[in-house]
Design an enzyme around this catalytic site. Structure first.
Site, mmCIF file in Angstrom:
data_model
loop_
_atom_site.group_PDB
_atom_site.id
_atom_site.type_symbol
_atom_site.label_atom_id
_atom_site.label_comp_id
_atom_site.label_asym_id
_atom_site.label_seq_id
_atom_site.Cartn_x
_atom_site.Cartn_y
_atom_site.Cartn_z
ATOM 1 N N GLY A 46 46.058 51.003 29.372
ATOM 2 C CA GLY A 46 46.668 51.015 28.042
ATOM 3 C C GLY A 46 47.144 49.619 27.692
ATOM 4 O O GLY A 46 47.314 48.785 28.586
ATOM 5 N N GLN A 51 52.722 43.725 23.608
ATOM 6 C CA GLN A 51 52.474 42.961 24.844
ATOM 7 C C GLN A 51 51.689 41.672 24.611
ATOM 8 O O GLN A 51 51.690 40.789 25.462
ATOM 9 C CB GLN A 51 51.729 43.839 25.861
ATOM 10 N N CYS A 91 52.923 48.369 34.784
ATOM 11 C CA CYS A 91 52.821 47.785 33.451
ATOM 12 C C CYS A 91 52.227 46.386 33.574
ATOM 13 O O CYS A 91 52.634 45.618 34.448
ATOM 14 C CB CYS A 91 54.204 47.700 32.805
ATOM 15 N N LEU A 92 51.288 46.072 32.690
ATOM 16 C CA LEU A 92 50.669 44.742 32.711
ATOM 17 C C LEU A 92 51.695 43.648 32.439
ATOM 18 O O LEU A 92 51.473 42.491 32.806
ATOM 19 C CB LEU A 92 49.527 44.679 31.695
ATOM 20 N N HIS A 133 54.455 55.606 27.362
ATOM 21 C CA HIS A 133 54.670 54.234 27.849
ATOM 22 C C HIS A 133 54.326 53.219 26.749
ATOM 23 O O HIS A 133 55.079 52.267 26.516
ATOM 24 C CB HIS A 133 53.818 54.036 29.105
ATOM 25 N N GLU A 134 53.194 53.434 26.071
ATOM 26 C CA GLU A 134 52.758 52.482 25.023
ATOM 27 C C GLU A 134 53.654 52.560 23.787
ATOM 28 O O GLU A 134 53.987 51.524 23.191
ATOM 29 C CB GLU A 134 51.305 52.734 24.617
ATOM 30 N N HIS A 137 56.662 50.571 24.249
ATOM 31 C CA HIS A 137 56.468 49.130 23.990
ATOM 32 C C HIS A 137 56.673 48.830 22.504
ATOM 33 O O HIS A 137 57.302 47.831 22.144
ATOM 34 C CB HIS A 137 55.063 48.682 24.398
#
Ligand code: GNR
Ligand code: NI
Length: 165
Positions: A46, A51, A91-92, A133-134, A137
Site C-alpha cells: 500500500g 508518504q 510501514c514504508l 493503515h493508508e 496516513h
C-alpha cells in the site's frame, strides 16, 4: 514514470492532514502512475500520497500475490466498521519496524475510482488492515502512534540513529 521519495518517520510532514481531491484529472493520473511505480519498487502492499509528500486523499493498494491487482482509492471513507483483529504491521515510512496493531476486522469503504466514479465495497482481513493503515496516513497518523509511548520513543531513536550512518 518516476520513483518518488518516501518520507521517513518522524518527519513532521507525515502529520499533515490530506485534502479531498476535487477533480480526477491528468495530474492525478500521473501521480497515480508514479505512486504505483514507487509502491511496487519499494516493495509495499500500500502507499498513501502523504508518504510521498502530496497531501491529497489518494491511496493505492495491491495485496495480490502476482502484483497485478492495483486498487486506487480517491477520497476514501470508512462508512461502517465491525469486529477486531490483530495484525503485525509494517510501514514504508518506518522501515524495519514491525509491531502488532488492533484494528477493525470488517469495514465498508466508499471512494472514487481511477476514473473519478464513486463506488462502495466491503473489506476484511489484510485488505481491511491496509485500508485502515493508508487512511490513517491521509489523516496524518502513522501506525506507531498506536504503540506505547516507550515503544514510540525507542522507534524514534532508532530512526534518528539510522540517519547518521
Ligand atoms: O507494505 C506494507 N505492508 C503492510 C503490512 C502490514 C500492515 C500494513 C502494511 S502497509 C505497508 C506499506 C505502507 O507503509 N503503506 O502506508
Ligand atoms: Ni504506511
Amino acid at each position: 514514470m518516476a520513483i518518488l521519495k518516501i518520507l521517513n518517520y518522524p518527519d513532521p510532514r507525515l502529520y499533515t492532514v490530506a485534502k479531498p481531491i476535487a477533480a480526477v484529472d491528468s495530474k492525478i493520473h500521473r501521480l497515480i502512475d508514479n505512486m504505483a511505480e514507487t509502491m511496487y519498487a519499494a516493495p509495499g502492499v500500500g502507499l498513501a500520497a502523504t508518504q510521498v509528500d502530496v497531501h491529497q486523499q489518494l491511496i493505492l493498494i495491491d495485496i495480490s500475490e502476482d502484483k497485478r491487482n492495483l486498487q486506487v482509492l480517491i477520497n476514501p471513507k470508512i462508512i461502517t466498521s465491525s469486529g477486531k483483529q490483530d495484525y503485525e504491521e509494517g510501514c514504508l515510512s518506518v522501515p524495519g519496524i514491525y509491531e502488532q496493531v488492533t484494528r477493525a476486522e470488517k469495514i465498508t469503504v466508499s471512494a472514487l475510482n481511477h476514473d473519478g466514479k464513486p463506488f462502495e465495497f466491503e473489506a476484511e482481513g489484510l485488505l481491511a488492515v491496509c485500508i485502515q493503515h493508508e487512511i490513517d496516513h491521509l489523516l496524518g497518523k502513522v501506525f506507531v502512534e498506536y504503540l506505547s509511548s516507550l515503544k514510540q520513543a525507542r522507534i524514534k531513536n532508532k530512526m534518528k540513529k539510522r540517519l547518521r550512518i
